[in-house]
Every structure is written in C-alpha cells, then in structure tokens.
Design a protein around this motif. Structure first.
Motif, PDB file in Angstrom:
ATOM      1  N   ARG A  14     -49.590 -35.186 -26.233  1.00  0.00           N
ATOM      2  CA  ARG A  14     -48.498 -36.050 -26.699  1.00  0.00           C
ATOM      3  C   ARG A  14     -48.967 -37.478 -26.959  1.00  0.00           C
ATOM      4  O   ARG A  14     -48.260 -38.251 -27.600  1.00  0.00           O
TER       5      ARG A  14
ATOM      6  N   ALA B 165     -36.651 -38.134 -16.173  1.00  0.00           N
ATOM      7  CA  ALA B 165     -37.868 -37.312 -16.122  1.00  0.00           C
ATOM      8  C   ALA B 165     -38.721 -37.565 -17.366  1.00  0.00           C
ATOM      9  O   ALA B 165     -39.957 -37.544 -17.297  1.00  0.00           O
ATOM     10  N   ILE B 166     -38.072 -37.815 -18.504  1.00  0.00           N
ATOM     11  CA  ILE B 166     -38.831 -38.164 -19.718  1.00  0.00           C
ATOM     12  C   ILE B 166     -39.551 -39.495 -19.498  1.00  0.00           C
ATOM     13  O   ILE B 166     -40.732 -39.638 -19.826  1.00  0.00           O
TER      14      ILE B 166
ATOM     15  N   VAL C  95     -47.239 -40.651 -16.592  1.00  0.00           N
ATOM     16  CA  VAL C  95     -48.121 -39.486 -16.507  1.00  0.00           C
ATOM     17  C   VAL C  95     -49.040 -39.407 -17.732  1.00  0.00           C
ATOM     18  O   VAL C  95     -50.234 -39.705 -17.649  1.00  0.00           O
ATOM     19  N   ASP C  96     -48.474 -39.078 -18.879  1.00  0.00           N
ATOM     20  CA  ASP C  96     -49.293 -38.802 -20.069  1.00  0.00           C
ATOM     21  C   ASP C  96     -50.297 -39.909 -20.410  1.00  0.00           C
ATOM     22  O   ASP C  96     -51.467 -39.605 -20.673  1.00  0.00           O
TER      23      ASP C  96
ATOM     24  N   LYS D 286     -45.095 -44.835 -10.129  1.00  0.00           N
ATOM     25  CA  LYS D 286     -44.297 -43.659 -10.506  1.00  0.00           C
ATOM     26  C   LYS D 286     -43.440 -43.196  -9.334  1.00  0.00           C
ATOM     27  O   LYS D 286     -42.251 -42.916  -9.479  1.00  0.00           O
TER      28      LYS D 286
ATOM     29  N   ASP E 206     -47.730 -32.380  -9.176  1.00  0.00           N
ATOM     30  CA  ASP E 206     -47.478 -33.609  -9.925  1.00  0.00           C
ATOM     31  C   ASP E 206     -48.815 -34.241 -10.318  1.00  0.00           C
ATOM     32  O   ASP E 206     -49.597 -34.647  -9.454  1.00  0.00           O
TER      33      ASP E 206
ATOM     34  N   HIS F 298     -53.622 -36.147 -22.926  1.00  0.00           N
ATOM     35  CA  HIS F 298     -52.437 -35.326 -23.141  1.00  0.00           C
ATOM     36  C   HIS F 298     -52.183 -35.265 -24.638  1.00  0.00           C
ATOM     37  O   HIS F 298     -52.276 -36.280 -25.326  1.00  0.00           O
TER      38      HIS F 298
ATOM     39  N   GLU G 262     -40.536 -40.788 -16.679  1.00  0.00           N
ATOM     40  CA  GLU G 262     -41.680 -40.504 -15.792  1.00  0.00           C
ATOM     41  C   GLU G 262     -42.873 -39.982 -16.576  1.00  0.00           C
ATOM     42  O   GLU G 262     -44.000 -40.446 -16.402  1.00  0.00           O
ATOM     43  N   ALA G 263     -42.596 -38.995 -17.423  1.00  0.00           N
ATOM     44  CA  ALA G 263     -43.699 -38.338 -18.143  1.00  0.00           C
ATOM     45  C   ALA G 263     -44.354 -39.284 -19.137  1.00  0.00           C
ATOM     46  O   ALA G 263     -45.585 -39.398 -19.176  1.00  0.00           O
TER      47      ALA G 263
ATOM     48  N   ASP H 231     -39.843 -31.472  -8.720  1.00  0.00           N
ATOM     49  CA  ASP H 231     -39.834 -32.262  -9.952  1.00  0.00           C
ATOM     50  C   ASP H 231     -38.588 -33.153  -9.956  1.00  0.00           C
ATOM     51  O   ASP H 231     -37.745 -33.072  -9.065  1.00  0.00           O
ATOM     52  N   TYR H 232     -38.507 -34.009 -10.975  1.00  0.00           N
ATOM     53  CA  TYR H 232     -37.447 -35.021 -10.983  1.00  0.00           C
ATOM     54  C   TYR H 232     -36.067 -34.408 -10.791  1.00  0.00           C
ATOM     55  O   TYR H 232     -35.268 -34.859  -9.972  1.00  0.00           O
TER      56      TYR H 232
END
Lengths: 399, 399
Positions: free
Chosen positions: A186, A170-171, A178-179, A214, B312, A184, A173-174, B152-153
């Motif tokens: 981050r 999941a990290i 995503v970010d 993704k 998402d 974002h 993915e983000a 979510d994941y």
C-alpha cells in the motif's frame, strides 16, 4: 425513515428542500463537489447565489476505490455526532450540522463557499494570520470538554461508547503507524527516496518509538479527537476558521490532533525549497514556524484557563494541568513525526510535497520531511518548545 | 427468566439444585458466608461434605451500608463476564463460573473451601512459596490476551464496550485517588497519625503525581484489569492459587493490578514491626520482598514470552515489549503508593495494619506505610528493580 440509496443530485436537492422547508417557488440546483476519498458531497443552492447548503453522504464503500473495499456507513453517524458535540463547545470553529438522517447516512452542513481549504491557501502563500491561534483554541475547547477535567467517570465512559469508531480508527492505525514503517504494497515510495525509506524500515529504535505511539493511540482515551486534523480539514476566510470532516474521530490522545496539525504545517515547511527561491522559501518557513508556536500557545493557554474551572478535585490540583500539557507536547511531537513520514512514503500523500514538479527538488524536500519526522519521533522526550524552535531554525538556515 | 429477588438460603439451594441437575435424593444445606462489603455469598453443600458450591448475588445497594447507597446490579454481569474471559486464558488461577443468571444477578462459582484467603495466610505467617509467581503468570495472561498485542482494533474496542464498568470504577477513582489525598469525611484517619495525614494533604508535588495516576487510571485502557487485586481477592492452597472477586474490573492500565498487589504485600511488610520481634519481623519482611520480586519476574517473563507471538506488526517490534514493561513497572510503583496510602488513611483499611493491637506500634507501622507509599509515588520514575530492592532492604534494616 427512508431506505438507504445512493444519492443523485436530484436527491440532494430534495433533501435540502425538505429539511429547510423551501417551497416550490425556490429554485435549487446542485452539483457533486466531493474531492475526498470516502464520501460523496453535493453543493445545493439557488441559481446565481454564492451561498447554499452542503449535502454529505457516506457510501457503503470507499469512494476512491469502489465496492471492493466496503466501509461502514455508521461513520456518518459518528461524524455528525462529533461535529454536533464539538459544535456545542466551539461553534465558532466547527462546521454547523443542520440535519442528519441515519437511514440515508446523509447530513446537511452549512456551506463554507466563502472559505477556502487552508492547505490550498498555504500553497498559494495566502496568509490567514489568526488561523493557527483559532485552531489552538478549537482544539483546547473540544479536547477539554470531552476530557476527565470536564466529564465525570460515567459521562466520559458513555461518551467513549457513543463515539467508538473502530473501523475508521483501525484504518488510521494501519496507514499511519504500521504500513509506512515497513515494506507494504500500500505504500507509495518515489524511486529517488527508496533508499531513505529502506533505511527507515531498518531503524529498530525508531520502530520501538512508533510502536509506543501506536499503542498509545489505541489505549490512551484522553479526549474526543477530530482524528484527521490536516490542513485539508480546515476551512479559512479572513478572520474566520471552521473545521470539517470528522469521520475519523473518536477517543484518543490529545497529542494526536495537535501533532497531525504540526506535521501538516511542517510538510508545507519542508516543501518550500522546492517551491520558492531560497530567500522567499525561508521567509515562508518562518511563517510556518510562527504558526506552530501560535497553535501550541493558544492551545495551552486556553486549556489551562478552562482547567481552572475543573470540578475534579484531583485533576484541579495546581500544577497538574501544566504537567499533563508537557506530556501532550511530547506526544504531539511523536505523532507529528509519524504523520510527516506517512504523508511522504505512505498511501496518502500531500499536495505540498507531491505538487513540486521537479523530481530532484521534490526528492530533496521529501528527504527533509523524513529526516525531520524521524528526529521528532526519536527526540520527542527532549525537545521542549525552545529546542524545537532551534531545530527548525537550523533547518531553515540549512535549506 | 425469573424476576429479581433477594436470595434467602433456600433460594441459593434451589438455584444450585437446578443448575447442577441434582435430584431430590441429594440433600443440600446452605449458609450465608459473605464477609465482603458489596454482595451476599452462600455456600451450599451436602451435609457432612467439605466441598460444595458458592452462590454469589449482587444486591441493588452496598451490603455493608444498606439501601441508602444504591449500586447497579449490572456489576454481577460484569464480574461474571470478566471471570469467564480471564478463565478462558488462565483457568488455573481464575475461579470457575459454572452459571450466571442475569435477571437474578446471581452466579454459581466453584467452592474453594480447600483454599484460604491469602491475606489471612500471610497474617498467620503461612508460606505459599509458589503464590507470587503464579499471580504474576495470571496477570500476564489476563492482561496480554485483552491487550492490543492480542486483539485487533475492533475486537479490543468491542471488549472495552462490553466491560465498561463506570459505576464501580468511579468508586475506585474516589476512594483510591481522591479522598485519601485531602480532608474527606469518608476517610478513616487514626488520631496518632493525623499529623502525617495532614502533611500528605498539603504535599502539592505528591498530589500532582496522584492526579496523573488518576488520569491514567481512567484514560489508559491497556488491558482488562481485575481492578481490586489485593491479598483478600486471592485464594491459596498448597501449589494452587485462584483469583476471585472481579466486580471492580474493566479496561485500565496494567500497572494498576500489579501495583495494588505490590501494595498489599508491602502493607503486610510494614505491619511486621507491630507483629513480631525484630528478628522474626525482618525475616518475614524478606519473604514479602522476595514475593514482590517473584511476582514481577514471572509477570514480565510470561508477558514477554506471550508477546513473541503477537500478530500486531508494530507492537511485535523486538524491544518494544521491554520498553512497555518498563512503563508498566513505573505505573505499578505509583499505583502501589496510592493503594498503600488509601489503605492506611482512606475509608477501607487492611487487617495487616488495623489488626496490630498496640496503638503506638500500630501508628509506627502506619507511618511507615504512608512514608513508603509517598516515596513510591514520588520516585516511580527513578526506581528500577534494584533501587526498589535497596529501598526495601533499608526499610528492613531501619525497622
């Protein structure tokens, strides 16, 4: 079973002594050498000896941030399992796990002090001519043996359950998908390329392609991936190569591992105009291009050779593995593009670009990384090997 | 918890009485009504009443073969879980599970005696004008809510582990993608179409496409599928539709469920020249074509409407869901082709074709099913909705 505690140097030494059955006559010393973001890493050896043992422990939080960002210690189990599984099918290129203690989330690994981190070697223009081909063979062997070519339905489903790694994936993915493709907090965008980042965030076509990548990353469980195969996860020595750090691994699309490695070679490629004179930089860029060719060539050849022995009557159909590998190539280009972009404007950068001192030259290299990354994502369906070669030759000439 | 035993009618009655808390003043009678291959099914009701309860029990072997082919009873848990999960998001079209007993592998289901099996209704030219659109909405709702758009994941990984169904999905792999595309003793090929079957087994291009579909079936975990959505798994009544029999379910490509249903409508389509005069047959074929359009149209519209609310940030990118659905459509055509072929020459046939008495006419219909199935597999990438329409219109005119 002992209870979990955060290791000090003395604990790491005692762990080595116990596992390796070293008596009191053997003196051991240790030091913390971790430079990663997640774990603590100790090197333990006898005084004056160049070779010892590595002790790696997962903390219940992200090391570089602290207790405010908790993270499952189960990642140590997953990493040890993946390294052991990959080691069974590719011992030559997988770091050896000598012991794993689930209660302490600690593992004892072979010491690779006679190797160096490939990223660092590349930054010093040190050439390891066999590295790229070795890495291709490694990927083919670890992917093939965890895939439907080698495992029947039940064995593969069992492996997918054993290696489920939702928290770390999941990290991924983000931070990869995503970010970096939207504003974002981050993200880490240097002011000089803010404009290019904003253009990218406004690129609806690009973001549709990234959404697909993704979605595939989560849903396309082709093989047991390393999951974070950048040049800092690869240790090299003359004629030798070992892959380390598999805590982000799990089932996913084969093109992800291939693409992340492509990207890290290409990030180094893009950094050359900021590091060298034009002539020297172009020569080094040619080397990176050759490494990408060698990596893909050995991956493909080894995978095809292995697939000739598949027990699956449908997948063994002549021609199928070639068709699949064309898709893996396309996936790899897309993932390479995402990795290049996220390493340029996302939370975690690479030394290849960030180490360029002059901000103007650095920004020019970062712009090239963003442009090349975007093209790989947008044109993945069209770019065969020859077309990619041409694209990179043009980039060399233009740089 | 009681120990597992194979139910008799009296056990089914006692189970209903206990779960529904019916006192001794209520008289109950029961009968075994199972006509499937795997399980026993009882109907329990009060004498003279038309409505009661269904009791379904998994046997530790395949019912129609016997103890020589053992099969996990865990399929009852998986089926009950899937029906409950699907029922949460689409209660209108999922058979209701009133109770599940893990030790006995038995479940209590709502009685759908006022419905009939859709396949049977189609064979009797009985029209349920809303059925196809209802089925499209059902598929959109159950797929969407188990997909990355909604989960979510970590939630999706947990669902993938809960619903792992390797034993039954391995059967699907074998009987849909492997056996029908090569000589296998499990196949059931009528002598008059032996030649066409052998041509198909020699078609290397087709088999490469089928390998891809098989590989995707195992590795593309997009959504929690029904897994066996033929017209015999659908119960219809005026204005109403309920899906039953989910034991083959698990995570897989969304196009699989859509394609299997397409195929079963198309198998009925192909059977028409064997059942009716040309004029009548063509009219019924038009109905099947309209049902395919309605099924896809409602699936697509409902899925797009749901995806507008996805949390998402990457998948919610405008345009992505449409791009994904184009791929689902292509996947569906490929899976439809496999299902048409396997239902014609594989182990498990359909009444639509097998029920044609005249062997010459039956063989002609089977040939059309094989030819259409092959075209769907070979041309899935090119056939958009309009092109499929045209292809089927040509088939109607030619029949």
């Amino acid at each position: 079973m002992s209870e979990y505690r955060i290791y000090q140097v003395k604990d790491a030494i005692a762990y080595v002594r116990a596992v390796e059955k070293l008596g009191d006559e053997v003196t051991l010393q240790g030091e913390e050498i971790g430079d990663g973001n997640l774990n603590q890493v100790f090197r333990v050896c006898s005084p004056g000896e160049s070779h010892g043992f590595i002790v790696k422990q997962a903390l219940p939080y992200i090391r570089c941030i602290g207790e405010s960002w908790p993270l499952t210690r189960d990642r140590a189990r997953i990493e040890a399992q993946i390294l052991l599984r990959h080691g069974e099918v590719c011992p030559a290129h997988t770091v050896a796990v000598r012991h794993y203690d689930p209660a302490l989330s600690v593992m004892l690994l072979e010491d690779l002090s006679d190797h160096r981190v490939w990223r660092q070697a590349l930054l010093e223009d040190q050439i390891f001519p066999e590295a790229a081909a070795q890495l291709g063979r490694y990927l083919a062997r670890v992917h093939y043996h965890s895939s439907a070519f080698h495992l029947d339905y039940q064995a593969q489903q069992a492996a997918m359950a054993d290696f489920a790694n939702p928290e770390l994936m999941a990290i991924t993915e983000a931070v990869i998908f995503v970010d970096p493709f939207r504003y974002h907090e981050r993200n880490n965008v240097e002011p000089l390329i803010r404009h290019e980042a904003e253009q990218l965030w406004a690129d609806a076509e690009l973001k549709i392609k990234v959404a697909r990548l993704k979605h595939d990353f989560r849903t396309k469980g082709e093989a047991l991936l390393h999951g974070d195969l950048h040049t800092g996860s690869v240790m090299v020595a003359p004629g030798k190569l070992k892959v380390i750090d598999a805590e982000f691994g799990g089932y996913g699309p084969m093109g992800f591992d291939v693409g992340v490695m492509f990207a890290n070679l290409l990030l180094n490629f893009c950094s050359q105009p900021g590091r060298h004179s034009t002539i020297t930089g172009q020569r080094v860029q040619q080397l990176r291009l050759e490494e990408i060719r060698a990596l893909w060539g050995s991956f493909r050849d080894e995978f095809v050779a292995l697939a000739a022995h598949s027990a699956d009557p449908a997948l063994a159909e002549p021609g199928y593995v070639q068709a699949l590998l064309r898709q893996v190539w396309r996936d790899a280009l897309g993932y390479a593009g995402c990795e290049m972009i996220r390493r340029t404007i996302g939370i975690a950068h690479v030394a290849d670009l960030d180490g360029i001192d002059d901000p103007i030259r650095r920004a020019a290299c970062q712009r090239q990384a963003l442009a090349l990354g975007s093209r790989l994502i947008m044109e993945a369906e069209q770019l065969n090997g020859t077309a990619l070669d041409l694209l990179l030759q043009q980039a060399i000439a233009g740089g």
